[in-house]
Design an enzyme around this catalytic site. Structure first.
Site: not given
Ligand code: GFB
Length: 315
Positions: A11-14, A210, A137, A166
């Protein structure tokens, strides 16, 4: 891990794999082998076996995965389970069969139960149901870490795992539909600033909590653990600081200089209400993060602007 070891980084390009490669180079580990997706399909067990037999690495770091934010995960649990399960099984078992003596497997703190105690200790694993938006996942990552644990216990190899919170940083994916919240916010606020849009639409209620860690801090933790003779089977890696999604939005808005109003789209999911990992274990071993969130966001906005100007942002 020794300086002369041959280290395979999957996964070196990620975002994560490239940060690990940068950190290995910085620390003087020069013998790193990589393969692009086109050169090696990690979902193909025979190809992975052939690769390990040919290269015979001493160490493997498994940072390859199909990843995405809440939108991509909740719409694609089947594919997130299938692809990540295949990648984990092939890369870990393939390494073992080829005699790789050391392996670090990267997971995610979404492996922990939705209602885990906060901050989440490693011992919360498999104690109650998972968060539904990323169940696929999480299940794949749990299988991978368990395979490492079983091989270590039963076969004596030093295969161990790390669960990052995250992540964000250079080389992130800026897809506004499938991406993670922090890069998505950077792109939305930057786009609104450039277009002079009056409103930026964000998802959910803004109330979930988060924790965010800069990927260069994670890479330092990976190399730190790889240098240990007897690392823990499973260890959390986080910043220890949590913010609400609303506060994060204000921070990213300020860092971009965008003047738009924020509108919250409550038809979109919030996901797990809180996800702060307990980092007592890794801190007790001697690692701590160095990049605070304000500084990390500032640097990432700069990277985003540079990547955009060069025409190579990932979406
Ligand atoms: O990073 P994220 O998408 O995932 O963050 P998770 C989600 C949070 O941010 C939720 C809010 O509470 C969303 O409602 N949010 C607000 C948004 N605006 C936005 C937006 O424009 N885009 C997105 N994406 N979110 C992920 C997992 O969970 O975390 C994966 O689905 C992985 O499996 C990753 O583990 C680290 O933190 O909820």
């Amino acid at each position: 891990m020794e300086k002369e070891d041959k280290i395979y980084v999957a996964g070196h390009r990620g975002m994560v794999g490239s940060a690990i490669c940068r950190r290995l180079a910085k620390d003087g580990f020069a013998n790193v082998v990589t393969r692009t997706h086109a050169e090696l399909d990690l979902m193909d067990p025979a190809a992975v076996r052939r690769f390990y037999a040919e290269e015979k690495p001493d160490v493997a770091v498994i940072a390859a995965a199909k990843v995405g934010g809440i939108g991509a995960n909740s719409a694609g649990n089947a594919v997130f389970l299938y692809e990540n399960e295949m990648i984990a099984m092939n890369t870990v078992m393939g390494a073992f069969e080829a005699g790789v003596k050391r392996l670090l497997f990267l997971g995610s703190t979404c492996i922990y139960p939705r209602m885990a105690p906060q901050p989440i200790p490693e011992s919360a694993l498999l104690t109650s149901p998972l968060e539904k938006t990323n169940e696929g996942y999480a299940l794949a990552k749990i299988s991978g870490l368990k395979l490492c644990e079983f091989l270590r216990r039963d076969k004596g190899v030093t295969y161990h795992s790390l669960m990052p919170t995250n992540l964000y940083g250079p080389g992130d994916n800026y897809d506004v539909v499938g991406g993670h919240v922090l890069p998505t916010m950077i792109r939305k606020f930057e786009t609104a600033r450039l277009n002079r849009d009056p409103v930026v639409n964000l998802w959910g209620s803004g109330t979930p909590l988060r924790e965010f860690l800069h990927v260069d801090d994670l890479a330092a933790a990976c190399v730190f653990l790889l240098k240990m003779d007897n690392p823990p089977d499973l260890v959390n890696v986080g910043s220890g600081r949590e913010v609400t999604i609303r506060t994060l939005a204000e921070m990213v808005k300020a860092a971009t200089g965008c003047k738009a109003q924020i509108a919250w789209d409550r038809s979109k999911p919030d996901g797990t209400p809180r996800k702060l990992c307990d980092t007592t274990l890794i801190r007790s071993l001697g690692w701590k993060p160095e990049i605070d969130l304000e500084e990390g966001i500032r640097r990432t906005v700069e990277c985003y602007r540079a990547e955009l100007a060069a025409g190579n942002i990932r979406v």
